[in-house]
Design an enzyme around this catalytic site. Structure first.
Site, PDB file in Angstrom:
ATOM      1  N   ASP A  21     114.228 116.176  26.738  1.00 62.42           N
ATOM      2  CA  ASP A  21     113.794 114.821  26.400  1.00 62.42           C
ATOM      3  C   ASP A  21     112.994 114.813  25.092  1.00 62.42           C
ATOM      4  O   ASP A  21     111.951 115.457  24.993  1.00 62.42           O
ATOM      5  CB  ASP A  21     112.938 114.314  27.573  1.00 62.42           C
ATOM      6  CG  ASP A  21     112.675 112.833  27.520  1.00 62.42           C
ATOM      7  OD1 ASP A  21     113.062 112.193  26.537  1.00 62.42           O
ATOM      8  OD2 ASP A  21     112.068 112.323  28.478  1.00 62.42           O
ATOM      9  N   ASP A  65     115.082 103.917  29.056  1.00 64.17           N
ATOM     10  CA  ASP A  65     114.947 104.085  30.514  1.00 64.17           C
ATOM     11  C   ASP A  65     115.398 102.849  31.283  1.00 64.17           C
ATOM     12  O   ASP A  65     115.098 101.721  30.907  1.00 64.17           O
ATOM     13  CB  ASP A  65     113.487 104.348  30.874  1.00 64.17           C
ATOM     14  CG  ASP A  65     113.046 105.722  30.433  1.00 64.17           C
ATOM     15  OD1 ASP A  65     113.746 106.340  29.616  1.00 64.17           O
ATOM     16  OD2 ASP A  65     111.992 106.166  30.908  1.00 64.17           O
TER      17      ASP A  65
HETATM   18  C1  GAL Z   1     111.432 109.520  29.613  1.00 65.70           C
HETATM   19  C2  GAL Z   1     112.827 109.752  30.135  1.00 65.70           C
HETATM   20  C3  GAL Z   1     112.755 109.562  31.626  1.00 65.70           C
HETATM   21  C4  GAL Z   1     111.815 110.589  32.206  1.00 65.70           C
HETATM   22  C5  GAL Z   1     110.442 110.505  31.532  1.00 65.70           C
HETATM   23  C6  GAL Z   1     109.521 111.641  31.942  1.00 65.70           C
HETATM   24  O1  GAL Z   1     111.420 109.520  28.249  1.00 65.70           O
HETATM   25  O2  GAL Z   1     113.711 108.860  29.536  1.00 65.70           O
HETATM   26  O3  GAL Z   1     114.038 109.662  32.195  1.00 65.70           O
HETATM   27  O4  GAL Z   1     112.368 111.859  32.051  1.00 65.70           O
HETATM   28  O5  GAL Z   1     110.559 110.515  30.133  1.00 65.70           O
HETATM   29  O6  GAL Z   1     108.272 111.571  31.349  1.00 65.70           O
END
Ligand code: GAL
Length: 745
Positions: A490, A554
């Site tokens: 990520d 998200d």
């Molecule tokens: C976001 C991601 C989510 C989750 C989250 C964790 O950026 O898109 O799916 O992984 O971070 O902090």
């Protein structure tokens, strides 16, 4: 940090409390940061106008991360006090803010939301900001101009005041009332029962009034059930009531609950769809599910548990396994490692006392894994950062018990597992919620399942935990040693490492580094990119070795988010192919919460049918985002329809395309390997609608047999077109049944 889509329509209304002063328009905006910008006298005339309710990225600030301020000049009339029976507090509803915020009224701080330790950089982005003050608070200037200044931090992806409820109102009794609907619906033949609760958060007041329960058939608007009851309750004394209604057929119905408070006559309203189960129960006879093809690389430990349903005990067999692989005939787990390159055609067999099932299965030993999209679970949409070893094991147990037979196999730990510091050798170590990662991986493998983990190319993850920056090879080795099978990677704080306006190479760089690191590990680790679609990742994700890539920000459990994401996937669609899939984010069915406390998904049952149908048509990885130990019958029905899952797992790996759009109707069609098409007729409108498909538009013959995939029923043969009623926000999912079809050689 996160990316959201504008919620253009809210189907399920949570409350019907009117706002007294509208503040949705007239905001000014500037990127950067200065304490002067909080002050009422600051001259913001030159600032740009901005819409709230949409991230700033979609309003000319593409790729901007960091601090920015929103300002609004607004008169708060003292007359609004008259509208309230209580006359105690005033509420500022400022919607959801991504990531963190501090809110100033006339230069003075009135509220902030920044997660742990109120660090603005760690805002719980997915939460409504509602700040309240006493009516006597001297920071409010009654009948004069007030300046609301909102300081926002965004660490990556979309940011700003992006969605939710906006307004200023004097709080009233109804603000202290909540309609609790978290109990599951119970079904007994045609009768449905549901327990609802009226709850109060007020220390001071008792409430009484009337509760009206109505059930409506949304396709005819006919009321099929109505009941009114007196209700009284207080903070520790909720009013609980179970209603029972006879529903004539297995279809979409909407239940509404309206509580009218006796002193104020104000109403609080909640509506929800009543679940209805379409998936037939699996037969007690054996049946083998799962994909037709499976990729494996050199030297990698092999694990594939034959997914089968049917009455236990089942005895398994696998004819034609390549050298190096062994089957456990009792569990159906195939393990070992394949020694020579090639395509191996295997016949899988499952036998119980009622019969024998077989399935052709091709093991493709080469360079590519993840030939069909991953089917699994991920901790984020339910547990958020509160994920733990126990919660992961509980989900794994449930998956092995209830879902593995339908092909589900990955158990993925998202953010929140890492310790604050690396060990003395620089190795990443889990925090105390995960006492022994290797043991956890062994446990999950012991169930015949696979296990995934999460990291960031930046120094920190989006949740503020340790990332892999400058430790990529070391981390990949650690994952390999633990036995990890899947890595979600990520972008997050890598935004601070990459140049301000990243080039395509800058976007690719961290993923290439980790790809190389994973290639050096003797394990098949699926590589899932998560960078919210930046730089049109679908165009280059495959060439740099991504098995999947998030195409958007998200998801959350609202129709706006789901439909905004799902129905905007036609652009990336042509890039889906075996081993490389578009990922429109994880599933939001069942009990979700992004933290320790969970709630039933806010999606209506029809929206959930849309969700699963569309994701399968798109060949998306399906990652269940709910607490698996609380899987209700409806959610299980969504996740265990083998004919629907087969659309997702089709070996050709194509994504559906949007083939038709008119008014609220969209038709998406996917080419399948057997020469047939899977067709989703979606109704994005808020009323049931009749919709047709013309076979010619879909390049299908004029005489066509169709099957309803959710009901697993043949519908008959149709000439030129097919017409059906489609529920609001719902779907009819079909498969053509052509007489002559191509078969995999
Ligand atoms: C976001 C991601 C989510 C989750 C989250 C964790 O950026 O898109 O799916 O992984 O971070 O902090």
């Amino acid at each position: 940090m996160h990316k959201f889509l504008f919620a253009f329509f809210l189907f399920i209304s949570a409350s019907a409390i009117a706002q007294d002063v509208a503040i949705a328009q007239g905001w000014k905006f500037k990127t950067g940061d200065s304490s002067q910008w909080a002050l009422p006298g600051f001259d913001d005339k030159e600032w740009a106008a901005i819409k709230i309710g949409e991230p700033w990225e979609s309003q000319g600030y593409k790729n901007y991360d960091g601090f920015a301020w929103y300002r609004l000049h607004v008169v708060i009339p003292s007359s609004i006090k008259e509208k309230s029976f209580l006359k105690e507090r005033i509420k500022f509803d400022l919607g959801k803010i991504d990531d963190g915020d501090e809110v100033y009224l006339n230069g003075m701080l009135i509220g902030k939301n920044g997660g742990r330790n109120y660090d603005i950089k760690q805002g719980p982005y997915d939460a409504q900001r509602s700040y309240t003050l006493s009516l006597n608070d001297s920071r409010i200037l009654w009948d004069k101009e007030n300046v609301i200044a909102v300081r926002v931090w965004d660490g990556g992806g979309d940011g700003g005041m992006y969605e939710g409820k906006y307004g200023i109102s004097v709080m009233d009794v109804v603000d202290y009332i909540h309609i609790g609907t978290n109990e599951d619906f119970q079904f007994n033949g045609q009768q449905v029962a549901k327990k609802i609760a009226l709850q109060s958060t007020s220390d001071k007041y008792d409430f009484n009034g009337k509760l009206r329960i109505t059930i409506e058939d949304p396709s005819t608007i006919a009321v099929v059930f109505k009941q009114t009851i007196g209700a009284d309750f207080a903070k520790n004394r909720p009013f609980e009531y179970t209603y029972r209604a006879n529903l004539p057929s297995n279809k979409s119905y909407i239940a509404s609950y309206v509580f009218e408070e006796s002193r104020t006559k104000k109403e609080i309203i909640f509506s929800e769809g009543i679940p209805y189960i379409l998936t037939p129960r699996p037969s007690p006879k054996p049946k083998i599910n799962g994909p037709d093809v499976y990729g494996v690389r050199a030297n990698a430990p092999f694990l594939y548990k034959i997914p089968a349903t049917g009455e236990k005990p089942i005895a398994y067999d696998a004819v034609g396994l390549p050298k190096g692989l062994l089957l456990d005939k009792q569990t159906g787990a195939i393990t070992g490692s394949v020694l020579a390159k090639g395509n191996y055609k295997v016949k899988l067999v499952a036998k119980n006392k009622l019969g024998t099932a077989t399935k052709k299965f091709t093991i493709v030993f080469g360079d590519l894994i993840g030939l069909t999209p991953a089917l699994g679970w991920n901790s984020w949409n339910c547990w958020g950062l509160s994920v733990s070893d126990e919660k992961v094991k509980a989900s794994a147990n449930q998956m092995a018990d209830k879902l593995a037979g339908h092909g589900w196999s990955y158990i993925n730990i998202d953010d929140g597992w890492q310790a604050a510091k690396r060990n003395e050798n620089g190795e990443i170590v889990p925090n105390k919620k995960f006492p022994d990662m290797k043991a956890l991986c062994d446990y999950v493998h012991g169930l015949g399942l696979k296990i995934g983990i999460y990291s960031s190319p930046g120094p920190q993850t989006c949740g503020g935990y340790l990332g892999s920056y400058q430790h990529e090879e070391q981390d990949a080795r650690t994952y390999g040693a633990w036995g990890i099978d899947y890595l979600k990677y990520d972008w997050c704080s890598y935004g601070n490492i990459a140049p301000k306006n990243p080039s395509l190479d800058d976007y690719k760089k961290p993923y290439i580094v980790m790809r190389d690191a994973l290639n050096k590990v003797d394990r098949d680790i699926l590589f899932s990119f998560c960078q919210y679609g930046m730089g049109d990742v679908w165009k280059w994700g495959a060439e740099i070795g991504g098995n999947s890539w998030r195409t958007t920000g998200d998801i959350n459990d609202s129709w706006g988010s789901l439909s905004g994401i799902g129905f905007s996937q036609d652009g990336p669609a042509p890039f889906a192919q075996p081993g490389h899939f578009n990922d429109p984010d994880m599933l939001v069915v069942g009990k979700v919460g992004w933290g320790p406390s969970l709630h039933n998904t806010k999606l209506s049952p029809d929206e959930q049918y849309t969700h699963i149908s569309l994701w399968c048509l798109l060949s998306a990885p399906l990652l269940i985002g709910c607490d698996m130990s609380q899987l209700d019958d409806f959610t299980l029905n969504l996740l265990t329809n083998d004919e629907v899952l087969a659309v997702d797992q089709d070996a050709m790996g194509k994504s559906a395309r949007k083939v038709f759009e008119k008014n609220t109707i969209q038709v998406w069609a996917k080419e399948l390997e057997d020469g047939n098409k899977a067709i989703g007729i979606f109704n994005l409108g808020d009323k049931a609608a009749s919709a047709s498909i013309n076979f010619a538009d879909l390049n299908l013959p004029s005489q066509l047999a169709l099957r309803d995939l959710w009901r697993q029923q043949n519908l008959g043969t149709f000439k030129n077109s097919f017409t059906s009623s489609v529920p609001a926000h719902g779907v009819v999912l079909l498969k053509s049944r052509l007489a002559t079809v191509k078969k995999r050689e």
